[in-house]
Design a protein around this motif. Structure first.
Motif, PDB file in Angstrom:
ATOM      1  N   VAL A  56       0.831  -1.197   0.000  1.00  0.00           N
ATOM      2  CA  VAL A  56       0.000   0.000   0.000  1.00  0.00           C
ATOM      3  C   VAL A  56       0.872   1.255   0.000  1.00  0.00           C
ATOM      4  N   TRP A  57       0.635   2.085  -0.992  1.00  0.00           N
ATOM      5  CA  TRP A  57       1.205   3.427  -1.003  1.00  0.00           C
ATOM      6  C   TRP A  57       0.238   4.292  -0.212  1.00  0.00           C
ATOM      7  N   PRO A  58       0.651   5.149   0.659  1.00  0.00           N
ATOM      8  CA  PRO A  58       1.989   5.669   0.900  1.00  0.00           C
ATOM      9  C   PRO A  58       2.763   4.983   2.021  1.00  0.00           C
ATOM     10  N   ILE A  59       2.247   3.886   2.593  1.00  0.00           N
ATOM     11  CA  ILE A  59       3.017   3.188   3.631  1.00  0.00           C
ATOM     12  C   ILE A  59       4.370   2.793   3.053  1.00  0.00           C
ATOM     13  N   ASP A  60       4.336   2.171   1.897  1.00  0.00           N
ATOM     14  CA  ASP A  60       5.548   1.794   1.177  1.00  0.00           C
ATOM     15  C   ASP A  60       5.642   2.708  -0.040  1.00  0.00           C
ATOM     16  N   PRO A  88      -2.318   4.498   8.880  1.00  0.00           N
ATOM     17  CA  PRO A  88      -1.484   4.728   7.713  1.00  0.00           C
ATOM     18  C   PRO A  88      -2.038   3.959   6.523  1.00  0.00           C
ATOM     19  N   GLY A  89      -1.915   4.539   5.366  1.00  0.00           N
ATOM     20  CA  GLY A  89      -2.281   3.805   4.157  1.00  0.00           C
ATOM     21  C   GLY A  89      -3.542   4.254   3.468  1.00  0.00           C
ATOM     22  N   ILE A  90      -4.306   5.160   4.032  1.00  0.00           N
ATOM     23  CA  ILE A  90      -5.464   5.691   3.309  1.00  0.00           C
ATOM     24  C   ILE A  90      -4.922   6.761   2.364  1.00  0.00           C
TER      25      ILE A  90
END
Length: 177
Positions: A56-60, A88-90
């Motif tokens: 998942v962007w923006p986590i990664d 995180p990740g939305i």
């Protein structure tokens, strides 16, 4: 109908593979099942290449999965700051204006002050949290206003054509060959 921090966390987790506790970018812990064969082929990648991108962007920052949530209930609107702060990740919030207007008691009255207030506040929250806000019913008549209001993810309304039906009716009635 993501309405709570827990709902949002579950949505992001469902899009992520599990990894060892303590790994970089661990949270939310992945719950997605393995089996990347079809997805890797669809993406035109080896399985290992797919694993390196299937997060998942923006986590990664290299992740190529975008998790969006629809904000379509008053509960979701009121919880949105906490959701965006704690999960995180939305990467995207789409305003489900039809359901939201229903939940506010003004079905499809998009110009009603309460509906306008809710949609404006959702856009404000998204802007403050650095998350793109989307609109699901874009057409040539509203595109300029939506961009001016700050929407940055725009989903075109489907066009409905009955050309095939009309041609079939004409042919069946002997009017066309």
């Amino acid at each position: 109908h993501v309405c709570t921090v827990e709902d949002a966390r579950a949505a992001v987790a469902a899009c992520r593979y599990s990894r060892p506790a303590g790994s970089a970018n661990f949270d939310p812990a992945g719950q997605r099942g393995d089996g990347p064969g079809i997805a890797a082929k669809y993406w035109g990648l080896t399985q290992q290449e797919y694993y390196s991108r299937a997060d998942v962007w923006p986590i990664d920052p290299k992740g190529e999965i975008l998790v969006g949530m629809m904000c379509e209930k008053v509960e979701a609107w009121k919880n949105l700051p906490d959701i965006l702060d704690q999960v995180p990740g939305i990467g995207l919030v789409v305003i489900g204006e039809g359901d939201l207007s229903q939940d506010l008691g003004f079905p499809r009255q998009y110009d009603h002050p309460k509906v306008v207030e809710a949609m404006t506040d959702i856009r404000r929250i998204c802007a403050e949290k650095g998350v793109v806000c989307g609109h699901p019913h874009v057409n040539p008549n509203n595109i300029d206003g939506l961009i001016d209001e700050g929407y940055r993810w725009l989903m075109a309304s489907p066009t409905r054509s009955f050309a095939a039906l009309e041609k079939g009716r004409a042919r069946l009635s002997g009017q066309a060959k």
